[in-house]
Motif scaffolding. Sequence first.
Motif, PDB file in Angstrom:
ATOM      1  N   GLY A  36     -17.674  15.902  34.096  1.00  0.00           N
ATOM      2  CA  GLY A  36     -18.405  16.992  34.743  1.00  0.00           C
ATOM      3  C   GLY A  36     -19.709  17.332  34.043  1.00  0.00           C
ATOM      4  O   GLY A  36     -20.041  18.502  33.886  1.00  0.00           O
ATOM      5  N   THR A  45     -23.454  17.709  34.213  1.00  0.00           N
ATOM      6  CA  THR A  45     -24.486  17.882  35.240  1.00  0.00           C
ATOM      7  C   THR A  45     -25.858  18.015  34.595  1.00  0.00           C
ATOM      8  O   THR A  45     -26.051  18.849  33.705  1.00  0.00           O
ATOM      9  N   GLY A  94     -17.518  20.143  32.152  1.00  0.00           N
ATOM     10  CA  GLY A  94     -18.319  21.176  32.806  1.00  0.00           C
ATOM     11  C   GLY A  94     -19.516  21.621  31.992  1.00  0.00           C
ATOM     12  O   GLY A  94     -19.743  22.812  31.816  1.00  0.00           O
ATOM     13  N   ASN A 152     -17.206  11.676  36.488  1.00  0.00           N
ATOM     14  CA  ASN A 152     -17.529  12.842  37.326  1.00  0.00           C
ATOM     15  C   ASN A 152     -18.844  13.513  36.914  1.00  0.00           C
ATOM     16  O   ASN A 152     -18.934  14.732  36.857  1.00  0.00           O
TER      17      ASN A 152
HETATM   18  C1  LIG Z   1     -16.321  17.437  38.509  1.00  0.00           C
HETATM   19  O1  LIG Z   1     -17.286  18.230  37.812  1.00  0.00           O
HETATM   20  C2  LIG Z   1     -17.625  19.435  38.485  1.00  0.00           C
HETATM   21  C3  LIG Z   1     -18.732  20.086  37.678  1.00  0.00           C
HETATM   22  O2  LIG Z   1     -18.288  20.453  36.416  1.00  0.00           O
HETATM   23  C4  LIG Z   1     -16.384  20.309  38.609  1.00  0.00           C
HETATM   24  O3  LIG Z   1     -16.711  21.485  39.315  1.00  0.00           O
HETATM   25  C5  LIG Z   1     -15.287  19.555  39.333  1.00  0.00           C
HETATM   26  O4  LIG Z   1     -14.116  20.316  39.337  1.00  0.00           O
HETATM   27  C6  LIG Z   1     -15.018  18.203  38.668  1.00  0.00           C
HETATM   28  N1  LIG Z   1     -14.078  17.436  39.459  1.00  0.00           N
HETATM   29  C7  LIG Z   1     -13.027  16.849  38.906  1.00  0.00           C
HETATM   30  C8  LIG Z   1     -12.178  16.039  39.856  1.00  0.00           C
HETATM   31  O5  LIG Z   1     -12.764  16.934  37.720  1.00  0.00           O
END
Ligand SMILES: *[C@@H]1O[C@H](CO)[C@@H](O)[C@H](O)[C@H]1NC(C)=O
Length: 369
Positions: A316, A318, A277, A341
């Motif tokens: 995650g 971004t 994240g 992701n």
């Molecule tokens: C993918 O990344 C987004 C952004 O950080 C996050 O909100 C989401 O939960 C993540 N999805 C998974 C499956 O980890």
Amino acid sequence: MVYFSTLAGLLGSAALVAAAPTALEQRAACTFTTAAAAKAGKTGCASITLSSIAVPAGTTLDLTGLTAGTKVIFDGTTTFGYEEWSGPLISISGKDITVTGTTGNSLNGGGARWWDGLGSNVSSGKGKVKPKFFYAHSLTGSSSITGLNILNAPVQVISIDASVGLSLNHITIDNSAGDANSLGHNTDAFDIGQSSNIWIQNAIVKNQDDCVAINSGTNITFTGGNCSGGHGLSVGSVGGRSDNTVKDVHFLSSTISKSMNGVRVKTVSGATGSVSGVTYQDITLSGITAYGVVVEQDYQNGSPTGVPTSGVPITGLTLNNVHGTMSGGQSVYILCASCSNWSWTKVAVTGGTVKKTCKGIPSGSGAAC
Ligand SMILES: *[C@@H]1O[C@H](CO)[C@@H](O)[C@H](O)[C@H]1NC(C)=O
Ligand SMILES: *[C@@H]1O[C@H](CO)[C@@H](O)[C@H](O)[C@H]1NC(C)=O
Ligand SMILES: *[C@@H]1O[C@H](CO)[C@@H](O)[C@H](O)[C@H]1NC(C)=O
Ligand SMILES: *[C@@H]1O[C@H](CO)[C@@H](O)[C@H](O)[C@H]1NC(C)=O
């Protein structure tokens, strides 16, 4: 006997009841002109004004363990004597602490006395041991540091560790004098570890290492920053410490100029941990010499090995509206063994002349080299 002790008890209780609600107000507004007096008197003050203090060599301006709610005001120019030691030169801790500076305040590290081009790499016995500048450790509750002007720190500038609920606003760090003959080194502006709910806004940084480096922590935001001369906005190296989790980090609306890197996420080879994240949004780059955007999972003893490992996944990640220009170097470099992701949109970094091969780019993420 009974009568007197009862009376004393009654009086004592009455005094307590009267004093309790206004205990903070009844502590003094203190002004100190020496570090020793500040250290000795600090817990009895509702506010502490540090008036043009010359901190003796080899000592810390010690404002640790302040009473909850204390206000600290830097007034005039704070200076430090010369000694080869590890510091810190200033240390502040406590709950609900408010640190500010009066107009024209300056915390002058006089770093040139230590600068030898080696930074903290003095383990070989060569080079001067340099004091770290400012420990913002164990600041909790709702604490803030606002409007300080820091000049020429010897080495790393602000260390944020074990803090929860701390905002740093309008901090100016000018270490640009260390650019001369490349003498200033490892002058990271904000190093963050083991901390959460950290908010850094409108910082202006001129230095020779990371503008921000996050080694561990959660819910950390850096916004409205202006960084030049250094190594950019970094996560890592993550791995090999006691805390190796980085989660929910936001770098927003910031400018990185004349720097080695713009955006950088790096993890340690063979280590374990996680980076999840992390967002970089509305980041403008110019004059970047090594990497505009770099993500690599191969760091070892401060250098890349070229072989990524998977123990610290980067998930995650971004990037949205990260754009700008290079002065040589590689616009985007990705070396991953466990990256997934991601979401990259409007990433437009141009002008890089180097093109090392990328590896492990998550498919469908929009990321590309
Ligand atoms: C993918 O990344 C987004 C952004 O950080 C996050 O909100 C989401 O939960 C993540 N999805 C998974 C499956 O980890
Ligand atoms: C540290 O110094 C040694 C020599 O003293 C050098 O080989 C090494 O590259 C330096 N490391 C860094 C990270 O600058
Ligand atoms: C994240 O930190 C900010 C302060 O920087 C705080 O206002 C917010 O409530 C925190 N969010 C969470 C989910 O703890
Ligand atoms: C940010 O830094 C650049 C380069 O030093 C400078 O030109 C610009 O005026 C700065 N902006 C602010 C808001 O300080």
